[in-house]
Design a protein around this motif. Structure first.
Motif, mmCIF file in Angstrom:
data_model
loop_
_atom_site.group_PDB
_atom_site.id
_atom_site.type_symbol
_atom_site.label_atom_id
_atom_site.label_comp_id
_atom_site.label_asym_id
_atom_site.label_seq_id
_atom_site.Cartn_x
_atom_site.Cartn_y
_atom_site.Cartn_z
ATOM 1 N N ALA A 299 0.824 -1.202 0.000
ATOM 2 C CA ALA A 299 0.000 0.000 0.000
ATOM 3 C C ALA A 299 0.862 1.257 0.000
ATOM 4 O O ALA A 299 0.469 2.290 -0.563
ATOM 5 C CB ALA A 299 -0.928 -0.009 1.212
ATOM 6 N N VAL A 300 2.036 1.185 0.616
ATOM 7 C CA VAL A 300 2.971 2.315 0.581
ATOM 8 C C VAL A 300 3.447 2.570 -0.851
ATOM 9 O O VAL A 300 3.499 3.715 -1.312
ATOM 10 C CB VAL A 300 4.171 2.047 1.508
ATOM 11 C CG1 VAL A 300 5.176 3.184 1.435
ATOM 12 C CG2 VAL A 300 3.700 1.843 2.932
ATOM 13 N N VAL A 301 3.763 1.498 -1.564
ATOM 14 C CA VAL A 301 4.201 1.639 -2.959
ATOM 15 C C VAL A 301 3.072 2.201 -3.812
ATOM 16 O O VAL A 301 3.281 3.090 -4.649
ATOM 17 C CB VAL A 301 4.672 0.277 -3.509
ATOM 18 C CG1 VAL A 301 5.160 0.415 -4.937
ATOM 19 C CG2 VAL A 301 5.773 -0.307 -2.632
ATOM 20 N N GLU A 302 1.863 1.681 -3.601
ATOM 21 C CA GLU A 302 0.717 2.155 -4.388
ATOM 22 C C GLU A 302 0.456 3.634 -4.132
ATOM 23 O O GLU A 302 0.202 4.402 -5.066
ATOM 24 C CB GLU A 302 -0.509 1.326 -4.032
ATOM 25 C CG GLU A 302 -1.735 1.669 -4.854
ATOM 26 C CD GLU A 302 -2.919 0.783 -4.506
ATOM 27 O OE1 GLU A 302 -3.967 0.922 -5.172
ATOM 28 O OE2 GLU A 302 -2.797 -0.054 -3.585
ATOM 29 N N MET A 303 0.502 4.045 -2.863
ATOM 30 C CA MET A 303 0.279 5.455 -2.535
ATOM 31 C C MET A 303 1.399 6.325 -3.094
ATOM 32 O O MET A 303 1.147 7.453 -3.545
ATOM 33 C CB MET A 303 0.196 5.612 -1.015
ATOM 34 C CG MET A 303 -0.419 6.927 -0.576
ATOM 35 S SD MET A 303 -2.148 7.004 -1.026
ATOM 36 C CE MET A 303 -2.546 8.685 -0.553
ATOM 37 N N SER A 304 2.619 5.805 -3.102
ATOM 38 C CA SER A 304 3.737 6.560 -3.660
ATOM 39 C C SER A 304 3.563 6.765 -5.164
ATOM 40 O O SER A 304 3.817 7.855 -5.690
ATOM 41 C CB SER A 304 5.054 5.830 -3.380
ATOM 42 O OG SER A 304 5.263 5.664 -1.991
ATOM 43 N N ILE A 305 3.121 5.730 -5.866
ATOM 44 C CA ILE A 305 2.900 5.845 -7.313
ATOM 45 C C ILE A 305 1.820 6.884 -7.606
ATOM 46 O O ILE A 305 1.982 7.748 -8.480
ATOM 47 C CB ILE A 305 2.519 4.474 -7.897
ATOM 48 C CG1 ILE A 305 3.702 3.513 -7.797
ATOM 49 C CG2 ILE A 305 2.070 4.604 -9.350
ATOM 50 C CD1 ILE A 305 3.365 2.098 -8.199
ATOM 51 N N ASP A 306 0.695 6.815 -6.879
ATOM 52 C CA ASP A 306 -0.392 7.772 -7.107
ATOM 53 C C ASP A 306 0.048 9.198 -6.786
ATOM 54 O O ASP A 306 -0.326 10.146 -7.486
ATOM 55 C CB ASP A 306 -1.592 7.391 -6.244
ATOM 56 C CG ASP A 306 -2.218 6.072 -6.674
ATOM 57 O OD1 ASP A 306 -1.989 5.666 -7.833
ATOM 58 O OD2 ASP A 306 -2.923 5.451 -5.858
ATOM 59 N N THR A 307 0.849 9.358 -5.719
ATOM 60 C CA THR A 307 1.324 10.703 -5.374
ATOM 61 C C THR A 307 2.259 11.249 -6.441
ATOM 62 O O THR A 307 2.170 12.430 -6.821
ATOM 63 C CB THR A 307 2.053 10.659 -4.018
ATOM 64 O OG1 THR A 307 1.175 10.128 -3.025
ATOM 65 C CG2 THR A 307 2.501 12.052 -3.604
ATOM 66 N N ILE A 308 3.123 10.406 -6.966
ATOM 67 C CA ILE A 308 4.069 10.854 -7.990
ATOM 68 C C ILE A 308 3.350 11.247 -9.260
ATOM 69 O O ILE A 308 3.644 12.294 -9.868
ATOM 70 C CB ILE A 308 5.110 9.748 -8.258
ATOM 71 C CG1 ILE A 308 6.057 9.625 -7.068
ATOM 72 C CG2 ILE A 308 5.910 10.043 -9.522
ATOM 73 C CD1 ILE A 308 6.974 8.431 -7.141
ATOM 74 N N ILE A 309 2.367 10.451 -9.698
ATOM 75 C CA ILE A 309 1.676 10.759 -10.943
ATOM 76 C C ILE A 309 0.838 12.028 -10.806
ATOM 77 O O ILE A 309 0.790 12.860 -11.723
ATOM 78 C CB ILE A 309 0.815 9.563 -11.405
ATOM 79 C CG1 ILE A 309 0.251 9.813 -12.794
ATOM 80 C CG2 ILE A 309 -0.288 9.251 -10.442
ATOM 81 C CD1 ILE A 309 1.270 9.895 -13.889
ATOM 82 N N LEU A 310 0.175 12.224 -9.651
ATOM 83 C CA LEU A 310 -0.594 13.454 -9.456
ATOM 84 C C LEU A 310 0.324 14.662 -9.281
ATOM 85 O O LEU A 310 -0.005 15.768 -9.733
ATOM 86 C CB LEU A 310 -1.510 13.310 -8.244
ATOM 87 C CG LEU A 310 -2.794 12.488 -8.457
ATOM 88 C CD1 LEU A 310 -3.602 12.418 -7.178
ATOM 89 C CD2 LEU A 310 -3.640 13.073 -9.575
ATOM 90 N N SER A 311 1.480 14.469 -8.646
ATOM 91 C CA SER A 311 2.459 15.561 -8.540
ATOM 92 C C SER A 311 2.976 15.946 -9.914
ATOM 93 O O SER A 311 3.143 17.146 -10.216
ATOM 94 C CB SER A 311 3.619 15.142 -7.630
ATOM 95 O OG SER A 311 3.182 14.879 -6.323
ATOM 96 N N PHE A 312 3.210 14.953 -10.757
ATOM 97 C CA PHE A 312 3.661 15.222 -12.119
ATOM 98 C C PHE A 312 2.599 15.991 -12.898
ATOM 99 O O PHE A 312 2.921 16.964 -13.608
ATOM 100 C CB PHE A 312 3.983 13.910 -12.833
ATOM 101 C CG PHE A 312 4.478 14.080 -14.237
ATOM 102 C CD1 PHE A 312 5.815 14.317 -14.500
ATOM 103 C CD2 PHE A 312 3.600 14.007 -15.303
ATOM 104 C CE1 PHE A 312 6.271 14.484 -15.796
ATOM 105 C CE2 PHE A 312 4.039 14.174 -16.606
ATOM 106 C CZ PHE A 312 5.379 14.410 -16.856
ATOM 107 N N CYS A 313 1.344 15.595 -12.771
ATOM 108 C CA CYS A 313 0.258 16.300 -13.468
ATOM 109 C C CYS A 313 0.105 17.723 -12.944
ATOM 110 O O CYS A 313 -0.108 18.665 -13.726
ATOM 111 C CB CYS A 313 -1.046 15.529 -13.311
ATOM 112 S SG CYS A 313 -1.063 13.904 -14.096
ATOM 113 N N GLN A 314 0.202 17.898 -11.626
ATOM 114 C CA GLN A 314 0.117 19.238 -11.053
ATOM 115 C C GLN A 314 1.295 20.096 -11.484
ATOM 116 O O GLN A 314 1.145 21.287 -11.794
ATOM 117 C CB GLN A 314 0.066 19.138 -9.524
ATOM 118 C CG GLN A 314 0.011 20.467 -8.788
ATOM 119 C CD GLN A 314 -1.314 21.164 -8.936
ATOM 120 O OE1 GLN A 314 -2.267 20.590 -9.437
ATOM 121 N NE2 GLN A 314 -1.377 22.414 -8.510
ATOM 122 N N ASP A 315 2.467 19.500 -11.543
ATOM 123 C CA ASP A 315 3.668 20.204 -12.000
ATOM 124 C C ASP A 315 3.518 20.650 -13.448
ATOM 125 O O ASP A 315 3.845 21.791 -13.808
ATOM 126 C CB ASP A 315 4.872 19.288 -11.841
ATOM 127 C CG ASP A 315 6.193 20.012 -12.036
ATOM 128 O OD1 ASP A 315 6.194 21.256 -12.137
ATOM 129 O OD2 ASP A 315 7.235 19.331 -12.094
#
Length: 345
Positions: A299-315
């Motif tokens: 679940a940590v890996v899954e949350m990390s992936i979702d955070t990275i992809i949304l951070s990339f989109c926000q960036d």
């Protein structure tokens, strides 16, 4: 996934962090069960009315008695009934709240790594997990509580309607016409879709709360806009990521089961007082525990992936389509130019 693995390797406290909220949740359950036993035992024990003659065997007198054999039942006052219902609802709300806090802390830790490019170590907060916990407690605790309350309320309504549906089914009170049955089934499907949608929105809202520090509703709006504008990119990552993570959980659990079988297959457990008649049950227990533990840490890996992809989109949204803070590997994989080249090829 490679970027997420790198983040977890740098922020090593994320590996053991899931133990903290679930340990707190276990302590909470201990107090909750003790309070639940006190509430459920607070009713009045009243003898049932006997409508017909009955006889039962009395263990004390060791003979058949036809007096007071109708049994007893517990009756609760309206205030006590309301307290029990609130206690049950509070358990689910607290569970969702602790899970949401865990997700927000993980998202905040990964986001702090992303937005400092993962290179300028002096700009990354010391012990990012604890810094993220501090931001959650100081700024975002109310937003997380509101999101978990919405999920708990929707799930409670769905549970009540599902219980009513089962009672109607047992009592043969289902709609007889095909139109009534279609409406009945479609309403049940719509409730499940609404519950899944709210959970998904809350999951992404917690990430945006950690990234932007906005309130719950504003973070939900930002997350929804990012997902709609990047639906293909996010959908591709989620589908592939979910399949790989499921295979990872399966491999970990099967490896645990295989190790348990090989350990039980030794001479130590084939003779004397340690002899095991069949290794099936211990192996199944190890497999289930391995899957639970794998789910907890994946679940940590899954949350990390979702955070990275949304951070990339926000960036990308903040810098006119060009991410400024993303690692080179992420830019190479998710940039719009590479997406166009893949489509044209």
């Amino acid at each position: 996934m490679e970027v997420a693995a790198k983040v977890i390797g740098e922020v090593q406290a994320l590996i053991i962090f899931p133990v903290i909220p679930y340990a707190i949740l276990a302590i909470f359950y201990m107090f909750w069960f003790s309070a639940a036993l006190n509430l459920f035992s607070s009713g009045r024990v009243i003898q049932n009315d006997c409508s017909t003659n009955c006889c039962a065997y009395d263990l004390k007198s060791k003979k058949v008695s036809c007096d007071n054999c109708c049994g007893y039942s517990i009756h609760y006052t309206p205030h006590l009934t309301a307290a029990i219902l609130f206690h049950l609802f509070g358990c689910y709300w607290a569970t969702q709240f602790f899970v949401a806090c865990s997700s927000t802390v993980i998202a905040g830790s990964v986001a702090s790594y992303y937005w400092t490019r993962g290179e300028a170590q002096q700009e990354i907060p010391f012990l990012p997990v604890f810094a993220s916990m501090k931001r959650l407690i100081r700024y975002s605790l109310g937003s997380v509580a509101l999101g978990s309350l919405i999920v708990s309320f929707v799930e409670s309504v769905r549970f009540i309607l599902e219980a009513l549906r089962r009672k109607l089914k047992v009592a043969n009170s289902m709609p007889e016409s095909w139109v009534g049955r279609v409406l009945f089934r479609s309403s049940q499907f719509c409730l499940r879709c609404i519950g899944w949608t709210i959970k998904s929105v809350n999951h992404n809202a917690y990430i945006m709360i950690a990234i932007t520090g906005k309130g719950f509703f504003k973070a939900s709006e930002i997350a929804t806009e990012l997902i709609i504008s990047n639906i293909l990119r996010i959908g591709k990552v989620n589908v592939i990521g979910d399949v790989i993570l499921f295979l990872g959980k399966l491999c970990v659990s099967l490896s645990s089961a295989l190790f348990a079988f090989l350990m039980l297959d030794t001479n130590k457990y084939k003779s004397a007082h340690n002899k095991i008649s069949s290794p099936i049950f211990p192996v199944l227990v190890c497999w289930s525990l391995g899957y639970v533990v794998a789910t907890l840490f994946f679940a940590v890996v899954e949350m990390s992936i979702d955070t990275i992809i949304l951070s990339f989109c926000q960036d990308s949204e903040e810098h006119q389509g060009t991410a400024q803070y993303a690692p080179p590997l992420l830019i190479e994989t998710l940039s719009d130019q590479n997406e166009m080249q893949r489509l044209t090829q």
